[in-house]
Enzyme design. Structure first.
Site, PDB file in Angstrom:
ATOM      1  CD1 TRP A  21      -2.260   1.476   2.820  1.00  0.00           C
ATOM      2  CD2 TRP A  21      -2.397   1.927   0.572  1.00  0.00           C
ATOM      3  NE1 TRP A  21      -3.128   2.574   2.249  1.00  0.00           N
ATOM      4  CE2 TRP A  21      -4.020   1.904   1.190  1.00  0.00           C
ATOM      5  CE3 TRP A  21      -2.812   1.229  -1.187  1.00  0.00           C
ATOM      6  CZ2 TRP A  21      -4.693   3.578  -0.417  1.00  0.00           C
ATOM      7  CZ3 TRP A  21      -3.751   1.770  -1.665  1.00  0.00           C
ATOM      8  CH2 TRP A  21      -4.571   3.238  -1.063  1.00  0.00           C
ATOM      9  NE  ARG A  41       9.778  -0.696  11.357  1.00  0.00           N
ATOM     10  CZ  ARG A  41       9.621   0.703  11.879  1.00  0.00           C
ATOM     11  NH1 ARG A  41      10.385   1.103  12.906  1.00  0.00           N
ATOM     12  NH2 ARG A  41       8.430   1.342  13.068  1.00  0.00           N
ATOM     13  CB  THR A 144      -8.121   1.524  -2.579  1.00  0.00           C
ATOM     14  OG1 THR A 144      -7.951   1.635  -1.152  1.00  0.00           O
ATOM     15  CG2 THR A 144      -8.427   2.715  -3.382  1.00  0.00           C
ATOM     16  CE  LYS A 197     -10.947  -2.280   5.559  1.00  0.00           C
ATOM     17  NZ  LYS A 197      -9.491  -3.051   4.536  1.00  0.00           N
ATOM     18  CG  ASP A 250     -12.196   0.472   2.775  1.00  0.00           C
ATOM     19  OD1 ASP A 250     -11.914  -1.039   2.047  1.00  0.00           O
ATOM     20  OD2 ASP A 250     -11.744   0.633   3.195  1.00  0.00           O
ATOM     21  CB  SER A 260     -10.056  -8.652   1.940  1.00  0.00           C
ATOM     22  OG  SER A 260      -9.749  -8.203   2.529  1.00  0.00           O
ATOM     23  NE  ARG A 261      -2.556  -8.352   5.150  1.00  0.00           N
ATOM     24  CZ  ARG A 261      -2.021  -6.349   4.710  1.00  0.00           C
ATOM     25  NH1 ARG A 261      -1.634  -6.646   3.525  1.00  0.00           N
ATOM     26  NH2 ARG A 261      -2.504  -5.635   5.050  1.00  0.00           N
ATOM     27  CD  GLU A 286      -3.926  -3.473  11.830  1.00  0.00           C
ATOM     28  OE1 GLU A 286      -4.359  -3.288  13.798  1.00  0.00           O
ATOM     29  OE2 GLU A 286      -3.155  -3.774  12.032  1.00  0.00           O
TER      30      GLU A 286
END
Length: 339
Positions: A21, A41, A144, A197, A250, A260-261, A286
């Site tokens: 993303w 990082r 998205t 969501k 969304d 979608s994970r 998440e």
């Protein structure tokens, strides 16, 4: 910075987070004509991305624009007109705390990560308002998928700031031909719907794995939206936000596609009687963290959220999936539109 019709257009953009993303948003900002820097990082990974002009880990096979710049120096990255934060939600406090004294006062900060901090129950915009008082904070969210945005497919999202003039300036600065941004002044509603969501998408994945059919999915989406709206009402969000891109848009996307994970995670654990029987790594999902955060927050605010609670019970209490499904169906009758 440039001026167009008396309004300031931001010209330098830094994206903090080199996942799929973050990379997609960096490419989109570049297409919008902004000088864009992508931060990650790991210096070796960033050097590899620059050399190969490809994010082989998260967006393999998609060539990056040669105008995109790369760095692993966080202090360099925060020297920008617009800073897009795209790191995992649970890492944002640590990230911003480490550099908050060095972030320019004039920088506009746009949150593009979706979630709720577990320890505090704060939405990401509330977290930054606490860490960076009197700074301009915005939230970008919508239906998205990273690869589609990165490849230039036509997409749209909502960009919210506390002042509508600010959100309009930011939307004008970041929109490109195939990435349309709609300004909003409902920070809470956009942030809340973007986080919740993911939990509903896990439930949709579980239902999909059980072959319950499209009617069940439609029910979950609709009743999930009702839960999100109930919590949004208590937190003084605008009800119409949940009917827009960052809300129902969304939610539909996340609950209907295996890209979608969170939905894919739900499908995998739904193949078992208990989530603990599934050998899944939850760290990149998440919605797993949000399920815990929203359980604590909904209890604190006394908001009934049965679907989110069922997902929490399955993941954290190791409740039998079949039992949670039966519990949802056995709930007492209520008017459909009660809030």
């Amino acid at each position: 910075m440039a001026v167009d019709g008396g309004k300031t257009i931001m010209t330098t953009v830094s994206v903090l987070g080199n996942g799929a993303w973050g990379t997609a948003l960096a490419l989109s900002a570049l297409r919008a004509g902004r000088k864009t820097l992508l931060w990650g990082r790991n210096s070796q990974i960033m050097e590899k991305m620059q050399t190969l002009q490809e994010n082989t880990q998260y967006l393999p096979g998609l060539k990056l624009d040669p105008g995109l710049q790369f760095t692993s120096d966080l202090n360099t990255a925060i020297e920008a007109d617009i800073i897009l934060i795209v790191t995992p939600a649970q890492q944002i406090r640590e990230l911003i705390t480490s550099v908050k004294k060095n972030i320019p006062q004039s920088s506009y900060i746009v949150l593009c990560s979706k979630g709720i901090e577990i320890e505090t129950g704060l939405l990401m915009n509330e977290l930054l308002e606490d860490l960076l008082p009197k700074r301009s904070i915005a939230v970008l969210s919508g239906p998205t998928f990273a690869r589609e945005v990165a490849s230039g497919s036509p997409t749209a999202a909502t960009l919210a700031a506390s002042e509508i003039t600010t959100s309009r300036w930011l939307a004008m600065s970041l929109h490109s031909q195939n990435f349309r941004l709609y300004p909003s002044d409902d920070l809470t509603g956009v942030a809340l719907s973007g986080a919740l969501k993911n939990v509903i998408a896990i439930a949709s994945g579980i239902a999909t794995s059980r072959n319950f059919g499209e009617s069940t999915r439609a029910t979950l989406i609709t009743r999930g939206l009702a839960e999100i709206t109930r919590l949004g009402k208590v937190k003084n969000a605008h009800p119409e936000t949940f009917l827009g891109l960052s809300g129902v848009g969304d939610l539909i996307l996340s609950c209907t596609s295996t890209q979608s994970r969170n939905m894919s995670f739900g499908i995998r654990i739904g193949e078992y009687e208990r989530a603990s029987e599934s050998p899944q790594n939850t760290h990149l999902t998440e919605g797993v963290y949000t399920a815990k955060a929203i359980k604590l927050l909904s209890e604190k605010l006394k908001v009934e959220m049965p679907i989110c609670t069922a997902v929490y019970n399955i993941i954290y209490e190791d409740a039998p999936i079949e039992a949670e499904i039966k519990s949802l169906l056995a709930r007492s009758m209520k008017n459909e539109t009660y809030l």
